[in-house]
Design a protein around this motif. Structure first.
Motif, PDB file in Angstrom:
ATOM      1  N   ALA A 110       0.762  -1.132   0.156  1.00  0.00           N
ATOM      2  CA  ALA A 110      -0.157  -0.027   0.196  1.00  0.00           C
ATOM      3  C   ALA A 110       0.757   1.152   0.093  1.00  0.00           C
ATOM      4  CB  ALA A 110      -0.752  -0.149   1.308  1.00  0.00           C
ATOM      5  N   MET A 111       2.003   1.153   0.723  1.00  0.00           N
ATOM      6  CA  MET A 111       2.762   2.393   0.688  1.00  0.00           C
ATOM      7  C   MET A 111       3.685   2.658  -0.466  1.00  0.00           C
ATOM      8  SD  MET A 111       6.018   2.923   3.353  1.00  0.00           S
ATOM      9  CE  MET A 111       7.315   2.460   2.083  1.00  0.00           C
ATOM     10  N   ILE A 112       3.964   1.440  -1.100  1.00  0.00           N
ATOM     11  CA  ILE A 112       4.572   1.487  -2.385  1.00  0.00           C
ATOM     12  C   ILE A 112       3.602   2.137  -3.531  1.00  0.00           C
ATOM     13  CG2 ILE A 112       5.400   0.006  -4.453  1.00  0.00           C
ATOM     14  CD1 ILE A 112       6.871  -1.528  -2.215  1.00  0.00           C
ATOM     15  N   GLU A 113       2.587   1.725  -3.310  1.00  0.00           N
ATOM     16  CA  GLU A 113       1.233   2.476  -4.373  1.00  0.00           C
ATOM     17  C   GLU A 113       1.225   3.725  -4.236  1.00  0.00           C
ATOM     18  OE1 GLU A 113      -1.965  -0.249  -4.118  1.00  0.00           O
ATOM     19  OE2 GLU A 113      -1.054  -1.462  -5.763  1.00  0.00           O
ATOM     20  N   ARG A 114       1.169   4.149  -2.759  1.00  0.00           N
ATOM     21  CA  ARG A 114       1.026   5.706  -2.595  1.00  0.00           C
ATOM     22  C   ARG A 114       2.141   6.414  -3.143  1.00  0.00           C
ATOM     23  NH1 ARG A 114      -0.638   4.248   2.320  1.00  0.00           N
ATOM     24  NH2 ARG A 114       1.363   5.007   3.238  1.00  0.00           N
ATOM     25  N   LYS A 115       3.500   5.979  -2.714  1.00  0.00           N
ATOM     26  CA  LYS A 115       4.575   6.766  -3.149  1.00  0.00           C
ATOM     27  C   LYS A 115       5.010   6.705  -4.773  1.00  0.00           C
ATOM     28  CE  LYS A 115       6.966   7.197   1.012  1.00  0.00           C
ATOM     29  NZ  LYS A 115       8.383   7.013   1.809  1.00  0.00           N
ATOM     30  N   THR A 116       4.711   5.572  -5.395  1.00  0.00           N
ATOM     31  CA  THR A 116       4.966   5.532  -6.582  1.00  0.00           C
ATOM     32  C   THR A 116       3.923   5.650  -7.710  1.00  0.00           C
ATOM     33  OG1 THR A 116       4.617   3.067  -6.763  1.00  0.00           O
ATOM     34  CG2 THR A 116       6.788   3.803  -6.107  1.00  0.00           C
ATOM     35  N   ARG A 117       2.589   5.735  -7.283  1.00  0.00           N
ATOM     36  CA  ARG A 117       1.232   5.794  -8.044  1.00  0.00           C
ATOM     37  C   ARG A 117       1.125   4.778  -8.762  1.00  0.00           C
ATOM     38  NH1 ARG A 117       0.434  11.806  -9.598  1.00  0.00           N
ATOM     39  NH2 ARG A 117       0.850  12.875  -7.685  1.00  0.00           N
ATOM     40  N   PHE A 118       2.172   3.345  -8.728  1.00  0.00           N
ATOM     41  CA  PHE A 118       1.994   2.484  -9.495  1.00  0.00           C
ATOM     42  C   PHE A 118       0.824   1.529  -8.865  1.00  0.00           C
ATOM     43  CE2 PHE A 118       5.910   1.351 -12.416  1.00  0.00           C
ATOM     44  CZ  PHE A 118       6.264   2.659 -12.366  1.00  0.00           C
ATOM     45  N   VAL A 119       0.330   0.532  -9.673  1.00  0.00           N
ATOM     46  CA  VAL A 119      -0.522  -0.526  -9.149  1.00  0.00           C
ATOM     47  C   VAL A 119       0.251  -1.445  -9.103  1.00  0.00           C
ATOM     48  CG1 VAL A 119      -2.597  -1.657  -9.623  1.00  0.00           C
ATOM     49  CG2 VAL A 119      -2.630   0.533  -9.969  1.00  0.00           C
ATOM     50  N   VAL A 120       0.532  -2.047  -7.841  1.00  0.00           N
ATOM     51  CA  VAL A 120       1.451  -3.084  -7.846  1.00  0.00           C
ATOM     52  C   VAL A 120       0.829  -4.543  -8.191  1.00  0.00           C
ATOM     53  CG1 VAL A 120       2.739  -4.764  -5.956  1.00  0.00           C
ATOM     54  CG2 VAL A 120       2.760  -2.371  -5.930  1.00  0.00           C
ATOM     55  N   GLY A 121       1.471  -5.344  -9.080  1.00  0.00           N
ATOM     56  CA  GLY A 121       0.811  -6.583  -9.698  1.00  0.00           C
ATOM     57  C   GLY A 121       1.187  -7.683  -9.024  1.00  0.00           C
ATOM     58  N   ASP A 122       2.582  -7.623  -8.574  1.00  0.00           N
ATOM     59  CA  ASP A 122       3.066  -8.957  -8.161  1.00  0.00           C
ATOM     60  C   ASP A 122       4.327  -8.325  -7.310  1.00  0.00           C
ATOM     61  OD1 ASP A 122       3.674 -11.528  -7.489  1.00  0.00           O
ATOM     62  OD2 ASP A 122       4.173 -11.919  -9.592  1.00  0.00           O
ATOM     63  N   HIS A 123       5.023  -9.441  -6.517  1.00  0.00           N
ATOM     64  CA  HIS A 123       6.259  -9.256  -5.780  1.00  0.00           C
ATOM     65  C   HIS A 123       6.920 -10.459  -5.523  1.00  0.00           C
ATOM     66  CE1 HIS A 123       3.456  -9.322  -2.316  1.00  0.00           C
ATOM     67  NE2 HIS A 123       4.362 -10.002  -1.904  1.00  0.00           N
ATOM     68  N   SER A 124       8.034 -10.680  -5.350  1.00  0.00           N
ATOM     69  CA  SER A 124       8.795 -11.673  -5.081  1.00  0.00           C
ATOM     70  C   SER A 124       9.644 -11.447  -3.680  1.00  0.00           C
ATOM     71  CB  SER A 124       9.632 -12.303  -5.928  1.00  0.00           C
ATOM     72  OG  SER A 124      10.671 -11.429  -6.645  1.00  0.00           O
ATOM     73  N   LEU A 125       9.565 -12.647  -2.691  1.00  0.00           N
ATOM     74  CA  LEU A 125      10.366 -12.234  -1.744  1.00  0.00           C
ATOM     75  C   LEU A 125      10.616 -13.789  -1.217  1.00  0.00           C
ATOM     76  CD1 LEU A 125      11.269 -10.608   0.944  1.00  0.00           C
ATOM     77  CD2 LEU A 125       8.920 -11.105   1.713  1.00  0.00           C
ATOM     78  N   GLU A 126      11.966 -13.943  -0.570  1.00  0.00           N
ATOM     79  CA  GLU A 126      12.149 -15.379  -0.206  1.00  0.00           C
ATOM     80  C   GLU A 126      13.053 -15.302   0.712  1.00  0.00           C
ATOM     81  OE1 GLU A 126      13.369 -16.534  -4.257  1.00  0.00           O
ATOM     82  OE2 GLU A 126      15.158 -17.356  -3.465  1.00  0.00           O
ATOM     83  N   TRP A 127      13.270 -16.336   1.637  1.00  0.00           N
ATOM     84  CA  TRP A 127      14.218 -16.226   2.798  1.00  0.00           C
ATOM     85  C   TRP A 127      15.035 -17.641   2.407  1.00  0.00           C
ATOM     86  CZ3 TRP A 127       9.126 -14.972   3.657  1.00  0.00           C
ATOM     87  CH2 TRP A 127       9.167 -13.548   4.189  1.00  0.00           C
ATOM     88  N   SER A 128      16.302 -17.354   3.047  1.00  0.00           N
ATOM     89  CA  SER A 128      17.122 -18.504   3.174  1.00  0.00           C
ATOM     90  C   SER A 128      17.701 -18.724   4.724  1.00  0.00           C
ATOM     91  CB  SER A 128      18.111 -18.689   2.399  1.00  0.00           C
ATOM     92  OG  SER A 128      19.221 -17.580   2.384  1.00  0.00           O
ATOM     93  N   GLY A 129      18.042 -20.116   4.698  1.00  0.00           N
ATOM     94  CA  GLY A 129      18.437 -20.288   6.253  1.00  0.00           C
ATOM     95  C   GLY A 129      19.128 -21.639   6.343  1.00  0.00           C
ATOM     96  N   TRP A 130      18.781 -22.208   7.519  1.00  0.00           N
ATOM     97  CA  TRP A 130      19.154 -23.719   7.752  1.00  0.00           C
ATOM     98  C   TRP A 130      18.076 -24.354   8.386  1.00  0.00           C
ATOM     99  CZ3 TRP A 130      22.006 -19.501   8.378  1.00  0.00           C
ATOM    100  CH2 TRP A 130      23.492 -19.460   7.599  1.00  0.00           C
ATOM    101  N   CYS A 131      17.740 -25.352   7.742  1.00  0.00           N
ATOM    102  CA  CYS A 131      16.445 -26.351   8.141  1.00  0.00           C
ATOM    103  C   CYS A 131      16.870 -27.138   9.464  1.00  0.00           C
ATOM    104  CB  CYS A 131      16.152 -27.162   6.863  1.00  0.00           C
ATOM    105  SG  CYS A 131      17.287 -28.781   6.823  1.00  0.00           S
ATOM    106  N   PRO A 132      15.711 -27.441  10.047  1.00  0.00           N
ATOM    107  CA  PRO A 132      16.062 -28.110  11.210  1.00  0.00           C
ATOM    108  C   PRO A 132      17.159 -29.600  11.086  1.00  0.00           C
ATOM    109  CG  PRO A 132      13.323 -27.950  10.911  1.00  0.00           C
ATOM    110  CD  PRO A 132      14.402 -27.510   9.527  1.00  0.00           C
ATOM    111  N   LYS A 133      17.236 -30.086  10.225  1.00  0.00           N
ATOM    112  CA  LYS A 133      18.264 -31.159  10.110  1.00  0.00           C
ATOM    113  C   LYS A 133      19.363 -30.450   9.968  1.00  0.00           C
ATOM    114  CE  LYS A 133      15.571 -34.973   8.475  1.00  0.00           C
ATOM    115  NZ  LYS A 133      15.198 -35.384   7.027  1.00  0.00           N
ATOM    116  N   CYS A 134      19.817 -29.221   9.252  1.00  0.00           N
ATOM    117  CA  CYS A 134      21.123 -28.718   8.924  1.00  0.00           C
ATOM    118  C   CYS A 134      21.552 -27.916   9.737  1.00  0.00           C
ATOM    119  CB  CYS A 134      20.962 -28.332   7.503  1.00  0.00           C
ATOM    120  SG  CYS A 134      20.652 -29.471   6.371  1.00  0.00           S
ATOM    121  N   GLN A 135      20.809 -27.614  11.288  1.00  0.00           N
ATOM    122  CA  GLN A 135      21.364 -26.572  12.044  1.00  0.00           C
ATOM    123  C   GLN A 135      22.493 -26.960  13.037  1.00  0.00           C
ATOM    124  OE1 GLN A 135      17.734 -25.370  14.318  1.00  0.00           O
ATOM    125  NE2 GLN A 135      16.614 -24.857  12.500  1.00  0.00           N
TER     126      GLN A 135
END
Ligand code: ZN
Ligand code: ZN
Ligand code: ZN
Length: 135
Positions: A110-135
């Motif tokens: 919502a903030m990005i749309e306000r600031k850029t006046r774009f209509v956001v269609g999609d985004h991507s976000l991913e995390w990485s780390g260590w799974c329970p077995k690999c910690q």
């Protein structure tokens, strides 16, 4: 079974159904190589090219979704049913990918749309780390 899958069922070969069942049984998104290995283990007569072709066809029908995580050079596939927009976390050691069935970005969008006046269609976000077995 939802309508999309039922509609797709008419065009569904045994192979396609086997590919779909494999993704349905998986607890995380699979690469084509992983789908192939699981089918081979179940003694389904199939080759990697056919697996890939079926994954593409099922993605086109809209029954499964293709993920391209930026840390990986390969695509992964997962069932679409019961899952809306969500994100993923990937293990840096073993490569396992888990679903995060939520999106924390609504306020930011919502903030990005306000600031850029774009209509956001999609985004991507991913995390990485260590799974329970690999910690
Ligand atoms: Zn791991
Ligand atoms: Zn997912
Ligand atoms: Zn999101």
């Amino acid at each position: 079974m939802n309508n999309e899958i039922r509609a797709a069922g008419k065009r569904m070969t045994r192979t396609r159904r086997a590919v779909l069942a494999t993704l349905g049984a998986a607890r995380y998104p699979l690469t084509p190589a992983e789908v192939y290995a699981r089918l081979k283990h179940q003694r389904v007569a199939i080759d990697p090219v056919t697996v890939y072709r079926n994954l593409t066809a099922l993605t086109d029908i809209g029954v499964i979704a293709r993920l391209a995580l930026h840390q990986e050079g390969q695509a992964r596939y997962e069932m679409k049913e019961g899952r809306h927009h969500h994100h993923h976390i990937r293990c840096r050691r073993c490569g396992r990918v888990a679903d995060l069935l939520l999106c924390p970005l609504k306020k930011l969008t919502a903030m990005i749309e306000r600031k850029t006046r774009f209509v956001v269609g999609d985004h991507s976000l991913e995390w990485s780390g260590w799974c329970p077995k690999c910690q």
